[in-house]
Motif scaffolding. Structure first.
Motif, PDB file in Angstrom:
ATOM      1  N   SER A 296       0.835  -1.210   0.000  1.00 40.18           N
ATOM      2  CA  SER A 296       0.000   0.000   0.000  1.00 40.18           C
ATOM      3  C   SER A 296       0.865   1.253   0.000  1.00 40.18           C
ATOM      4  CB  SER A 296      -0.921   0.016   1.219  1.00 40.18           C
ATOM      5  OG  SER A 296      -1.793  -1.081   1.208  1.00 40.18           O
ATOM      6  N   GLU A 303      -1.852   2.320   9.019  1.00 35.56           N
ATOM      7  CA  GLU A 303      -2.496   1.365   9.912  1.00 35.56           C
ATOM      8  C   GLU A 303      -2.189  -0.080   9.538  1.00 35.56           C
ATOM      9  OE1 GLU A 303      -7.035   0.209  11.410  1.00 35.56           O
ATOM     10  OE2 GLU A 303      -6.648   2.122  10.377  1.00 35.56           O
ATOM     11  N   GLY A 304      -2.060  -0.362   8.262  1.00 34.03           N
ATOM     12  CA  GLY A 304      -1.833  -1.745   7.828  1.00 34.03           C
ATOM     13  C   GLY A 304      -0.379  -2.121   7.684  1.00 34.03           C
ATOM     14  N   ALA A 306       2.097  -3.075   9.775  1.00 40.69           N
ATOM     15  CA  ALA A 306       2.566  -4.291  10.441  1.00 40.69           C
ATOM     16  C   ALA A 306       2.061  -5.533   9.723  1.00 40.69           C
ATOM     17  CB  ALA A 306       2.125  -4.293  11.899  1.00 40.69           C
ATOM     18  N   ARG A 307       0.814  -5.503   9.287  1.00 44.51           N
ATOM     19  CA  ARG A 307       0.240  -6.645   8.569  1.00 44.51           C
ATOM     20  C   ARG A 307       0.973  -6.877   7.246  1.00 44.51           C
ATOM     21  NH1 ARG A 307      -4.211  -4.581   7.861  1.00 44.51           N
ATOM     22  NH2 ARG A 307      -4.072  -4.036   5.659  1.00 44.51           N
ATOM     23  N   GLU A 308       1.231  -5.814   6.502  1.00 45.43           N
ATOM     24  CA  GLU A 308       1.910  -5.974   5.220  1.00 45.43           C
ATOM     25  C   GLU A 308       3.365  -6.408   5.400  1.00 45.43           C
ATOM     26  OE1 GLU A 308       1.518  -2.592   2.669  1.00 45.43           O
ATOM     27  OE2 GLU A 308      -0.617  -2.967   2.313  1.00 45.43           O
ATOM     28  N   THR A 309       4.017  -5.891   6.434  1.00 50.20           N
ATOM     29  CA  THR A 309       5.397  -6.291   6.705  1.00 50.20           C
ATOM     30  C   THR A 309       5.475  -7.771   7.021  1.00 50.20           C
ATOM     31  OG1 THR A 309       5.935  -4.067   7.513  1.00 50.20           O
ATOM     32  CG2 THR A 309       7.391  -5.866   8.186  1.00 50.20           C
ATOM     33  N   ALA A 310       4.533  -8.275   7.821  1.00 53.08           N
ATOM     34  CA  ALA A 310       4.510  -9.699   8.163  1.00 53.08           C
ATOM     35  C   ALA A 310       4.222 -10.553   6.939  1.00 53.08           C
ATOM     36  CB  ALA A 310       3.473  -9.951   9.256  1.00 53.08           C
ATOM     37  N   ALA A 311       3.312 -10.098   6.090  1.00 51.78           N
ATOM     38  CA  ALA A 311       2.983 -10.859   4.885  1.00 51.78           C
ATOM     39  C   ALA A 311       4.185 -10.927   3.943  1.00 51.78           C
ATOM     40  CB  ALA A 311       1.789 -10.221   4.176  1.00 51.78           C
ATOM     41  N   ARG A 314       6.706 -13.475   5.229  1.00 59.01           N
ATOM     42  CA  ARG A 314       6.300 -14.855   4.918  1.00 59.01           C
ATOM     43  C   ARG A 314       6.566 -15.176   3.456  1.00 59.01           C
ATOM     44  NH1 ARG A 314       1.974 -13.263   8.337  1.00 59.01           N
ATOM     45  NH2 ARG A 314       0.641 -12.807   6.530  1.00 59.01           N
TER      46      ARG A 314
END
Length: 324
Positions: A296, A303-304, A306-311, A314
């Protein structure tokens, strides 16, 4: 509309949607582009890097971190970190670049993409806390202009050579990782662009991840405002338009068109520091196996994040497990 509220005096998405970004091309290369880079690579491979490893500084995420120094082109002695597996020998090796923020004494980011991995995490010349050099600015705006008057003196070429020498130092320290196709490369932002420039000429690497890579499509970058090092280049270009001829040799998208390694690119739709069209130009030019992770935003908290970094972490593991 830009996807995030912001206070920049320009649109960090530059009005482009994903479909537009996937059509951004790479500029044509100078006729002697490959010869120029192969000569630089040969010079770097001839360097006796004489790596020296210091005592362990810390242990975390399955690796023990040591200080390391090595010699690069021009006899310059550089520093960084060496990550070694806590348990057992290294089955995989990585060269890990850094962004224009450099690396401070807090040390490098780990974990590495695969277990049982070793890595060299160099500070390229003039950057970080361990490779500062007299006469080379350590701030992004100054560093990116150092020696820009000639392709033979531009610091970006020497920084790419620092990555090649770092790979040599790692393989000398860990002979089990020596030979072609034994290394992976990780580079974000500044190091993403450096990786695109350096990797097409070096058969020691098997795969690479380039995250929000800079230096892509300089002719277009010169038209796009940003808050990163590209703005310094834009300002310099306004006073010295002839610099476009030098920049042709340091275009990450032009180089990416010769990068046949499997490459994972993480490119952002919105990025105030590295214009997204340049990032996607690097991905679009790749002729070999390639993967794209669309972010993004880059260089921007949201806001997203941390979620994108983790994805992405992986996906990076899956990617290198397949190719390294």
């Amino acid at each position: 509309m830009a996807p995030f509220a912001h206070e920049f005096p320009f649109d960090p998405a530059h009005g482009l949607a994903l479909a537009d970004l996937l059509r951004v091309p790479a500029p044509d290369a100078p006729g002697d582009f490959a010869a120029f880079w192969r000569e630089r690579h040969a010079e770097a491979r001839a360097v006796a890097t004489a790596p020296q490893v210091g005592p362990a500084e810390e242990e975390r995420d399955g690796v023990r971190l040591h200080g390391v120094t090595f010699t690069s082109v021009g006899g310059v002695r550089l520093g960084g970190w060496l990550a070694l597996p806590v348990d057992g020998p290294a089955a995989h090796g990585f060269v890990v670049g850094h962004g224009y923020g450099g690396r401070g004494e807090a040390g490098p980011d780990v974990p590495l993409p695969l277990p049982a991995s070793a890595a060299i995490l160099p500070c390229v010349r003039g950057t970080g806390s361990r490779s500062l050099l007299p006469g080379v600015p350590d701030d992004a705006a100054g560093h990116v202009l150092h020696g820009i008057g000639s392709r033979d003196t531009y610091v970006i070429g020497a920084c790419a050579a620092d990555l090649w020498c770092a790979a040599s130092a790692l393989q000398e320290l860990l002979p089990g990782l020596a030979g072609p196709g034994r290394l992976g490369y990780l580079g974000e932002s500044f190091a993403g662009g450096l990786g695109a420039l350096a990797l097409p000429w070096d058969d020691r690497f098997a795969a690479a991840q380039l995250t929000v890579p800079t230096f892509g499509n300089h002719p277009l970058r010169l038209t796009l405002p940003c808050v990163g090092s590209g703005e310094s280049v834009r300002a310099h270009h306004r006073e010295h338009p002839e610099v476009t001829e030098v920049l042709r040799y340091f275009d990450a998208a032009t180089a990416a068109a010769r990068l046949e390694l499997p490459t994972l690119v993480a490119a952002a739709l919105f990025d105030p520091a590295v214009p997204p069209p340049g990032q996607f130009a690097v991905h679009n030019a790749l002729p070999g196996p390639r993967e794209l992770e669309v972010l993004s935003a880059g260089h921007f908290g949201h806001e997203g994040l941390a979620r994108e970094t983790a994805a992405l972490a992986r996906r990076r593991t899956r990617f290198f497990r397949r190719w390294l």
